[in-house]
Design a protein around this motif. Structure first.
Motif, mmCIF file in Angstrom:
data_model
loop_
_atom_site.group_PDB
_atom_site.id
_atom_site.type_symbol
_atom_site.label_atom_id
_atom_site.label_comp_id
_atom_site.label_asym_id
_atom_site.label_seq_id
_atom_site.Cartn_x
_atom_site.Cartn_y
_atom_site.Cartn_z
ATOM 1 N N TRP A 65 0.797 -1.235 0.040
ATOM 2 C CA TRP A 65 -0.029 -0.090 0.037
ATOM 3 C C TRP A 65 0.746 1.305 -0.002
ATOM 4 O O TRP A 65 1.989 1.316 0.817
ATOM 5 C CB TRP A 65 -0.903 0.060 1.187
ATOM 6 N N LYS A 66 0.449 2.060 -0.672
ATOM 7 C CA LYS A 66 1.122 3.881 -0.793
ATOM 8 C C LYS A 66 0.068 4.735 -0.561
ATOM 9 O O LYS A 66 -1.130 4.256 -0.887
ATOM 10 C CB LYS A 66 1.768 3.887 -1.972
ATOM 11 N N GLY A 67 0.605 5.805 -0.171
ATOM 12 C CA GLY A 67 -0.736 6.704 0.089
ATOM 13 C C GLY A 67 -0.409 7.964 0.522
ATOM 14 O O GLY A 67 1.110 8.463 0.278
ATOM 15 N N GLU A 68 -1.095 9.084 0.976
ATOM 16 C CA GLU A 68 -0.731 10.158 1.215
ATOM 17 C C GLU A 68 -1.634 10.884 2.177
ATOM 18 O O GLU A 68 -2.871 10.533 2.364
ATOM 19 C CB GLU A 68 -0.810 11.377 0.059
ATOM 20 N N GLU A 83 -1.279 -1.300 -5.935
ATOM 21 C CA GLU A 83 -1.303 -1.635 -7.355
ATOM 22 C C GLU A 83 -0.987 -3.017 -7.469
ATOM 23 O O GLU A 83 0.269 -3.705 -6.661
ATOM 24 C CB GLU A 83 -0.312 -0.750 -7.986
ATOM 25 N N GLY A 84 -1.589 -4.049 -7.966
ATOM 26 C CA GLY A 84 -1.367 -5.466 -8.255
ATOM 27 C C GLY A 84 -0.890 -5.503 -9.606
ATOM 28 O O GLY A 84 -0.771 -4.736 -10.513
ATOM 29 N N ILE A 85 -1.134 -6.557 -10.146
ATOM 30 C CA ILE A 85 -0.728 -7.060 -11.556
ATOM 31 C C ILE A 85 -1.861 -6.586 -12.432
ATOM 32 O O ILE A 85 -1.611 -5.943 -13.467
ATOM 33 C CB ILE A 85 -0.542 -8.785 -11.924
ATOM 34 N N ASP A 86 -3.019 -7.291 -12.026
ATOM 35 C CA ASP A 86 -4.184 -6.782 -12.984
ATOM 36 C C ASP A 86 -5.311 -5.732 -12.010
ATOM 37 O O ASP A 86 -6.118 -5.100 -12.843
ATOM 38 C CB ASP A 86 -4.957 -7.769 -13.444
ATOM 39 N N TRP A 87 -5.057 -6.130 -10.925
ATOM 40 C CA TRP A 87 -6.026 -5.345 -9.850
ATOM 41 C C TRP A 87 -5.482 -4.135 -9.256
ATOM 42 O O TRP A 87 -4.294 -4.201 -8.885
ATOM 43 C CB TRP A 87 -6.645 -6.294 -8.832
ATOM 44 N N SER A 88 -6.098 -3.103 -8.877
ATOM 45 C CA SER A 88 -5.603 -2.157 -8.217
ATOM 46 C C SER A 88 -6.596 -1.712 -7.107
ATOM 47 O O SER A 88 -8.027 -1.866 -7.365
ATOM 48 C CB SER A 88 -5.014 -0.868 -8.817
ATOM 49 N N HIS A 89 -6.492 -1.367 -5.925
ATOM 50 C CA HIS A 89 -7.525 -0.770 -4.948
ATOM 51 C C HIS A 89 -7.141 0.438 -4.555
ATOM 52 O O HIS A 89 -6.136 0.825 -4.224
ATOM 53 C CB HIS A 89 -7.214 -1.788 -3.833
ATOM 54 N N ARG A 90 -8.333 1.413 -4.433
ATOM 55 C CA ARG A 90 -8.054 2.650 -3.869
ATOM 56 C C ARG A 90 -9.166 2.966 -2.721
ATOM 57 O O ARG A 90 -10.425 2.987 -2.788
ATOM 58 C CB ARG A 90 -8.406 3.691 -5.138
ATOM 59 N N LEU A 149 -18.324 14.205 6.091
ATOM 60 C CA LEU A 149 -17.408 12.879 6.090
ATOM 61 C C LEU A 149 -17.539 12.096 4.794
ATOM 62 O O LEU A 149 -18.805 12.144 4.252
ATOM 63 C CB LEU A 149 -17.835 12.197 7.358
ATOM 64 N N PHE A 150 -16.813 11.739 4.249
ATOM 65 C CA PHE A 150 -16.721 11.082 2.795
ATOM 66 C C PHE A 150 -15.751 10.104 2.908
ATOM 67 O O PHE A 150 -14.514 9.866 3.374
ATOM 68 C CB PHE A 150 -16.345 11.953 1.626
ATOM 69 N N LEU A 151 -16.281 8.729 2.630
ATOM 70 C CA LEU A 151 -15.543 7.417 2.696
ATOM 71 C C LEU A 151 -15.662 6.755 1.393
ATOM 72 O O LEU A 151 -16.764 6.506 1.166
ATOM 73 C CB LEU A 151 -15.773 6.510 3.768
ATOM 74 N N SER A 152 -14.694 6.332 0.731
ATOM 75 C CA SER A 152 -15.140 5.382 -0.610
ATOM 76 C C SER A 152 -13.801 4.609 -0.578
ATOM 77 O O SER A 152 -12.765 4.404 -0.401
ATOM 78 C CB SER A 152 -15.025 6.156 -1.733
ATOM 79 N N TYR A 153 -14.380 3.067 -1.485
ATOM 80 C CA TYR A 153 -13.379 2.158 -1.937
ATOM 81 C C TYR A 153 -13.660 1.715 -3.101
ATOM 82 O O TYR A 153 -14.750 1.437 -3.528
ATOM 83 C CB TYR A 153 -13.646 0.826 -0.827
ATOM 84 N N GLU A 154 -12.517 1.856 -3.997
ATOM 85 C CA GLU A 154 -12.868 1.594 -5.511
ATOM 86 C C GLU A 154 -11.843 0.640 -5.956
ATOM 87 O O GLU A 154 -10.701 0.896 -6.148
ATOM 88 C CB GLU A 154 -12.726 2.856 -6.304
ATOM 89 N N PRO A 155 -12.202 -0.648 -6.273
ATOM 90 C CA PRO A 155 -11.389 -1.609 -6.855
ATOM 91 C C PRO A 155 -11.326 -1.720 -8.338
ATOM 92 O O PRO A 155 -12.571 -1.280 -8.980
ATOM 93 C CB PRO A 155 -12.008 -3.112 -6.375
ATOM 94 N N ARG A 156 -10.216 -1.652 -8.997
ATOM 95 C CA ARG A 156 -10.127 -1.886 -10.440
ATOM 96 C C ARG A 156 -9.563 -2.963 -11.156
ATOM 97 O O ARG A 156 -8.500 -3.495 -10.518
ATOM 98 C CB ARG A 156 -9.660 -0.361 -11.013
#
Length: 315
Positions: free
Chosen positions: A96-99, A125-132, A151-158
């Motif tokens: 995981w990386k972030g800011e 960042e994965g090979i085909d998948w990424s998660h935000r 307040l705002f929360l979100s999760y987005e897999p790609r």
């Protein structure tokens, strides 16, 4: 070919090319220095200059260039293989990386206030998948009364199934009592396209159906089928200055997908920012956010704006 047998192993190890008697001393020293940097652009520039300066030695110079490119390609392939293996062996909380973001804001619309803001972004960042993962919290309290609590929360897999095309899923939660929303839950899925992706410009778009449940502060609950569209634009104006533009729009129907016009409600979130790179990990950011709701609760206005000044630390 007059290349010595030791050339390739030394290139593979990242060492400089040894001097060769066949080349002029000046040419060999210049090429050695370029190869020692490991920078393909510098090596190409020096080799081109050497060929034009010593045309009689063009064959030897080209052979050196070919050996360098071959060794570089093998090193890069080995590095990619090690990176892929590390990703495959990574645990759930690895890679995981972030800011983190902290600063202040000034708002107008349903409230005219100043306050504090905090945010967090995580990406894997994965090979085909990424998660935000994204989180943001804005808070202001005055004379013992909370005048803003957003307040705002979100999760987005790609899933990147093509170089430019991806499929996404999105779940998010919002709370903004100033706009009359006690809680809003949304889920969406669809397709996205990376329109541009280079050193200075990046643009991606996405769209898909959505389902949204809203709990209003007046006690009403609303569940609707919706359509979601969004885009993400970054422009690196100068080496340390970047313009960012993020937008998403959700248009709801009256509860059935076949009714797209009657009883429509549209919300738009638009965020424009300027990022200044202070150091490798630290950025200063000024941003302007616009939130629009075409059908706000009674007594509320449709448009809220928020100006933020923050510091961002990458990790």
């Amino acid at each position: 070919m007059r290349l010595i047998p030791m050339l390739f192993p030394l290139l593979l190890a990242g060492a400089a090319v040894p001097a060769q008697a066949e080349l002029p001393e000046g040419a060999q020293a210049m090429i050695d220095a370029a190869i020692a940097t490991g920078d393909p652009a510098k090596v190409k520039t020096v080799l081109d200059l050497a060929r034009s300066t010593w045309p009689d030695d063009a064959a030897e110079i080209e052979a050196i260039g070919k050996e360098f490119r071959t060794a570089l390609a093998r090193r890069q392939a080995a590095a990619e293989q090690r990176k892929e293996q590390a990703i495959r062996n990574a645990g759930l909380f690895d890679m995981w990386k972030g800011e983190g973001e902290l600063g202040g804001f000034q708002s107008s619309g349903n409230s005219n206030t100043v306050g504090v803001t905090a945010g967090l972004k995580l990406k894997r960042e994965g090979i085909d998948w990424s998660h935000r993962l994204r989180a943001r919290f804005d808070f202001q309290r005055q004379n013992g009364v909370t005048s803003r609590e957003q307040l705002f929360l979100s999760y987005e897999p790609r899933w990147q199934f093509d170089e430019s095309v991806f499929a996404y899923g999105l779940t998010q939660f919002e709370r903004d009592q100033i706009q009359g929303v006690d809680a809003r839950y949304a889920i969406s899925g669809g397709l996205g396209y990376q329109v541009l992706d280079n050193n200075s410009l990046s643009l991606s778009v996405k769209a898909g159906p959505a389902y949204r449940v809203t709990e209003f502060t007046d006690g009403r609950n609303d569940s609707r089928i919706a359509a979601l569209a969004g885009f993400d634009f970054d422009w690196r104006i100068f080496e340390r200055l970047t313009l960012t533009q993020d937008a998403s729009a959700v248009a709801e129907t009256g509860g059935e997908a076949v009714v797209l016009i009657d009883s429509a409600n549209t919300t738009i979130n638009l965020v424009t920012g300027l990022n200044f790179q202070v150091s490798d990990r630290l950025r200063a950011r000024m941003s302007y956010q616009l939130d629009y709701d075409s059908n706000p609760p009674a007594g509320k206005v449709s448009t809220d704006t928020l100006t933020r000044a923050t510091l961002i630390y990458g990790f």
